[in-house]
Enzyme design. Structure first.
Site, mmCIF file in Angstrom:
data_model
loop_
_atom_site.group_PDB
_atom_site.id
_atom_site.type_symbol
_atom_site.label_atom_id
_atom_site.label_comp_id
_atom_site.label_asym_id
_atom_site.label_seq_id
_atom_site.Cartn_x
_atom_site.Cartn_y
_atom_site.Cartn_z
ATOM 1 N N ASP A 88 0.837 -1.202 0.000
ATOM 2 C CA ASP A 88 0.000 0.000 0.000
ATOM 3 C C ASP A 88 0.871 1.250 0.000
ATOM 4 O O ASP A 88 2.043 1.202 0.386
ATOM 5 C CB ASP A 88 -0.884 0.020 1.264
ATOM 6 C CG ASP A 88 -1.834 -1.155 1.314
ATOM 7 O OD1 ASP A 88 -2.167 -1.691 0.238
ATOM 8 O OD2 ASP A 88 -2.224 -1.539 2.428
HETATM 9 N N1 URA Z 1 -1.272 -6.083 3.544
HETATM 10 C C1 URA Z 1 -1.725 -4.811 3.681
HETATM 11 O O1 URA Z 1 -2.760 -4.579 4.273
HETATM 12 N N2 URA Z 1 -1.001 -3.835 3.129
HETATM 13 C C2 URA Z 1 0.155 -4.013 2.481
HETATM 14 O O2 URA Z 1 0.773 -3.056 2.015
HETATM 15 C C3 URA Z 1 0.615 -5.350 2.352
HETATM 16 C C4 URA Z 1 -0.119 -6.370 2.898
#
Ligand code: URA
Length: 242
Positions: free
Chosen positions: A104
């Protein structure tokens, strides 16, 4: 067999137009002989290519470990927000690299960048169960049975059932989470389903690759020969070659 101008341009030695000019000027040798035809077909893996006397090493595929910082998108382009590719020098940006899997925008940690679509696909496909390990900080309290529910395959919001994973609480408000798939915001949603809220997330490992502690957020390096071997081994194993 590939066209000489295409090979050189893909290696970041200039635009197609620029490398064609260089070739016509006699700046390029193939196995020691000057070649002035940009369209000459070569097998880049078996010839010795030189540009202005400098040997150019050809590698079909590139594998880069990046410590993704928060604030960048794990995509190749976006009209508004800078992507992780912006951290690479221009020459590498022209090599068709893309992130194998996503983190993310506000997440940090290990991101593999490659132009090897086949291997990337297999590494991120949920069918191949490649494990990812995340460090999380969270607010709130996790339910007493959180680890058990995650091990049994937790249902996250929207009714999606996750594959069995693992939760290891490492300190108050901190945990490591292990998963073998990559649903949208998966780790955050798993923690939410257990009563907490993720405030920080960093990917620590991806299959056989562990985040190099020497890499600070924003740094990157090429995989070592050993690491490359390891990810290709998975690739071969998964595609039934070993
Ligand atoms: N899970 C998440 O919620 N965010 C990420 O960036 C990676 C795995």
């Amino acid at each position: 067999m590939e066209r000489l101008d295409k090979v050189l341009a893909n290696l970041g030695e200039g635009s197609r137009k620029e490398v064609r000019l260089l070739i016509r000027k006699g700046a390029v040798t193939v196995d020691g002989a000057v070649v002035r035809d940009p369209e000459m077909k070569i097998d880049p893996e078996s010839v010795v290519l030189c540009l202005n006397g400098r040997t150019i090493s050809y590698k079909k595929y590139i594998y880069i470990m990046m410590h993704k910082p928060a604030g960048l998108l794990s995509t190749t382009r976006d009209p508004k927000t800078p992507t992780v590719l912006s951290l690479l020098p221009e020459k590498l940006q022209k090599q068709g690299l893309f992130p194998a899997g996503r983190l993310d925008k506000d997440s940090e940690g290990l991101l593999l960048l490659t132009n090897d679509g086949d291997t990337a696909h297999r590494l991120i496909s949920p069918n191949f169960h490649v494990e990812k390990r995340y460090f999380v900080r969270y607010a709130g309290m996790l339910d007493a049975d959180a680890a058990e529910r995650i091990e049994g395959g937790i249902t996250i919001d929207g009714g999606e059932v996750c594959r069995p994973g693992r939760l290891v609480c490492t300190a108050p408000g901190e945990a490591e989470v292990f998963v073998t798939e990559g649903k949208y915001h998966q780790v955050k949603r798993m923690i939410t389903a257990c009563g907490g809220e993720v405030t920080y997330l960093r990917r620590l490992s991806f299959g056989p690759l562990a985040l190099d502690p020497q890499l600070h957020p924003g740094d990157f390096r090429f995989l070592t020969a050993e690491e490359e071997k390891e990810i290709l081994k998975i690739h071969e194993k998964l595609s039934g070659k070993v």
